[in-house]
Structures are given as C-alpha cells and as structure tokens.
Design an enzyme around this catalytic site. Structure first.
Site, mmCIF file in Angstrom:
data_model
loop_
_atom_site.group_PDB
_atom_site.id
_atom_site.type_symbol
_atom_site.label_atom_id
_atom_site.label_comp_id
_atom_site.label_asym_id
_atom_site.label_seq_id
_atom_site.Cartn_x
_atom_site.Cartn_y
_atom_site.Cartn_z
ATOM 1 C CE1 TYR A 146 -3.827 2.306 0.382
ATOM 2 C CE2 TYR A 146 -2.718 3.161 2.324
ATOM 3 C CZ TYR A 146 -3.723 3.252 1.384
ATOM 4 O OH TYR A 146 -4.610 4.303 1.438
ATOM 5 C CE LYS A 150 -3.692 4.780 -2.246
ATOM 6 N NZ LYS A 150 -4.793 5.400 -3.016
ATOM 7 C CB VAL A 189 -13.010 5.296 13.655
ATOM 8 C CG1 VAL A 189 -14.444 5.766 13.900
ATOM 9 C CG2 VAL A 189 -12.039 6.429 13.981
ATOM 10 C CD GLN A 210 -0.806 2.872 19.333
ATOM 11 O OE1 GLN A 210 -0.405 2.999 20.477
ATOM 12 N NE2 GLN A 210 -1.312 1.732 18.882
ATOM 13 C CB THR A 211 -1.011 10.370 18.276
ATOM 14 O OG1 THR A 211 0.070 10.647 17.366
ATOM 15 C CG2 THR A 211 -0.528 10.482 19.712
ATOM 16 N NE ARG A 212 -2.568 5.732 13.123
ATOM 17 C CZ ARG A 212 -1.456 5.279 13.697
ATOM 18 N NH1 ARG A 212 -0.777 6.084 14.527
ATOM 19 N NH2 ARG A 212 -1.009 4.076 13.465
#
Length: 323
Positions: A146, A150, A189, A210-212
């Site tokens: 992926y 991309k 989500v 960990q962040t998003r």
C-alpha cells in the site's frame, strides 16, 4: 458552476460514495466505477434512481474507456486487513490504476486527482508531517504494498504532468471516518465503535499511546472538490486531514462514553511498521484551498456511531428473521 461528466474510480467505497453523492448534488453527471473488492453497491443504492448517475463494475488494473471532463482516482483498498489480503493486487491497483486513469486523462485532456495517503510518510521521523517530508517507509514490509504503491502512483502523476502536460492533482488523505465505513475494515474508529456497541473488548494495539488525527468524511470531500478546482499549476501534494491529534486510549475513552458501553480495554502487540504518530500539517491546504476541517470529533463520532448502530440493528433483525 458548469455541469461536468465526472469519473470516480473506487466510487462505491466509503469515501467514494460520499464524493459521488456530493458531485450529484452539485448537478454533475457521475460515472461510479468499482470492482466491489471493498466497495459495495449498498453504499450508492440511494443514488441509482438519479438519471445523472451511472454505476459500472470494472477493475482499474484494466484499461479505461470513458468520455469525461474530470477523474477522481480513489480505487485501492485502504485498510491493512484488506490491502494485505492480496498485496500483489494492491500494488497493481495503485500503479496500473494510476497509469490507466492518467492515460485516459492524457487522451481526453481531462483533469485527474489522485487520492494518495498519509502512509507515504511511513513511520514519520518528523512531527507534524508536511508535504516536503520524504517519509520513512519500509519498502519490503507487510504494509509496503500500500505505502509504496501509493508513492509510485504519486511519481506517475508528477511525471505525466511534466512529460505530457496532464492536469494532475495529488492529495494525501489522513485518517478519515464517518457513515458508510465497512464494519470489518480493521480501521480503528470502526473497530472501536463496533466492539463497543456489541459489548466486546476494545482492542488496542501497543500501549495505546500512539496517535492519530481523525477527519470527518464530509470535510475531506470538500477538500477534494476544492483541490480539483485549483489552477492547472497546483499539482500538490497537499495534506487533507484534521490536525487535532489524540491517542488511541483517548479515542477509546470517547467512544465508550458516547456509546454508553461497558466494554473493557484489551491490549495486543503492535503490528509491524505501524506508525507511532499521525498529525498533518495543513498550512498548505489552508493557503491554497482555503480549507480546514469544520466537524468536531465528538459530532463526527456521534454521527458515525448512529450509522453503525443502525447497521448492527438491521443485521440482528435479518438474523432473527432467518432463524
């Protein structure tokens, strides 16, 4: 605004379906192309009665033959559980798909937009991520099909612009959520909401720090439309995402509160090459597109929870009818 004939590849997917609906709302003719690997006819069923909407089953790894004014290329599975299912096909979809939409755009002298991804930054060494950052990507890992697919697609979009004068646009999409997400797409989500609504343990990978940054789908679609309307010299890439960053633990807490669920947190090991941080710098989107997200996380989560609740209730009803 003059009405156009617009091709949306991957148009029956989560983001694609929202984009198709918005384009129809603006008065355009829309050709929605999808092979239904991750997209679904049900996502666009409400659009089928519109005489300006056409649904075509086709795979972008094969050549395209349409007469259109603009092309939005969204065709590619975007969640790890789906793009790792057939990694060779994932890379083919990104690379061959880009070639085929670019060849069509070149022949028609049409504008073409590539839906790229924040995954081109890999596990970033800078924070937040701006468009000048070249990324920190493992080219041979399980996510590479992926990430690198991309990245190669972006290369093709810039090369077709430089070599053939194709009016190319490239956006990098950060985590996006909202109604029409697939229940089993493995994204955080949808995972958290479905698990919470079903009373299951909330699966958190790693220690949850960990962040998003999560952008509601309506905001993203608005950014895509604005990017397509820019002058021919505005190629990008441009980040589209919400700069409000939060940890996975905080996201889980928010969803538990909004659903009223009593689910417990369950921790599992972090997948290989999973980014520790995701936070877009959107200053370029602000200056070039006059765009920034409007929908607050709580509002967006409430709408998404309502959607998933309805889907789960319908599935439960069908199951009861069968038995």
């Amino acid at each position: 605004m003059c009405n156009k004939r617009i091709l949306v590849t991957g148009g029956a997917g989560f983001i694609g379906a929202h984009l198709c609906a918005k384009l129809l709302q603006q008065g355009h003719e829309v050709i929605c192309l999808d092979n239904y690997f991750t997209g679904a006819k049900s996502n666009v069923s409400s659009l089928l009665s519109n005489s300006r909407f056409e649904l075509v089953r086709h795979d972008v790894t094969l050549p395209l033959h349409f007469e259109v004014d603009e092309i939005y290329n969204l065709a590619c599975p975007a969640s790890p559980v789906h793009y790792q299912y057939n990694p060779a096909k994932t890379t083919q979809t990104s690379v061959l798909g880009a070639i085929h939409v670019l060849e069509l755009a070149r022949f028609l002298k049409a504008k073409v937009l590539q839906a790229s991804t924040s995954e081109v930054y890999g596990d970033p060494a800078i924070h937040p991520q701006d468009e000048s950052y070249w990324g920190n990507v493992n080219p041979i890992g399980p996510r590479s099909c992926y990430d690198e697919g991309k990245r190669c697609a972006e290369t093709l979009f810039f090369d077709y612009h430089r070599q053939y004068g194709v009016n190319s646009k490239v956006i990098r999409i950060f985590n996006t959520y909202g109604p029409l997400m697939n229940l089993a797409d493995g994204r955080v989500v949808s995972n958290f909401i479905v698990q919470a609504l079903q009373g299951q343990d909330i699966t958190i990978y790693g220690n949850g720090t960990q962040t998003r940054s999560f952008c509601y789908v309506d905001d993203l679609v608005e950014g895509m439309l604005r990017m397509m309307e820019t002058e021919s010299g505005c190629i990008g890439p441009i980040n589209l995402g919400n700069p409000c960053e939060l940890t996975m633990l905080k996201l889980a807490e928010n969803i538990l509160r909004l659903t009223g669920s009593k689910s417990k947190l369950f921790f599992k090991s972090l997948p290989q090459d999973d980014p520790r941080q995701r936070h877009p710098n959107i200053e370029l989107a602000k200056s070039k597109l006059a765009w920034e997200p409007k929908v607050a996380l709580e509002e967006g989560l409430q709408k998404t929870i309502a959607y998933f609740r309805k889907v789960l209730e319908f599935r439960s009803f069908r199951k009861e009818r069968l038995f």
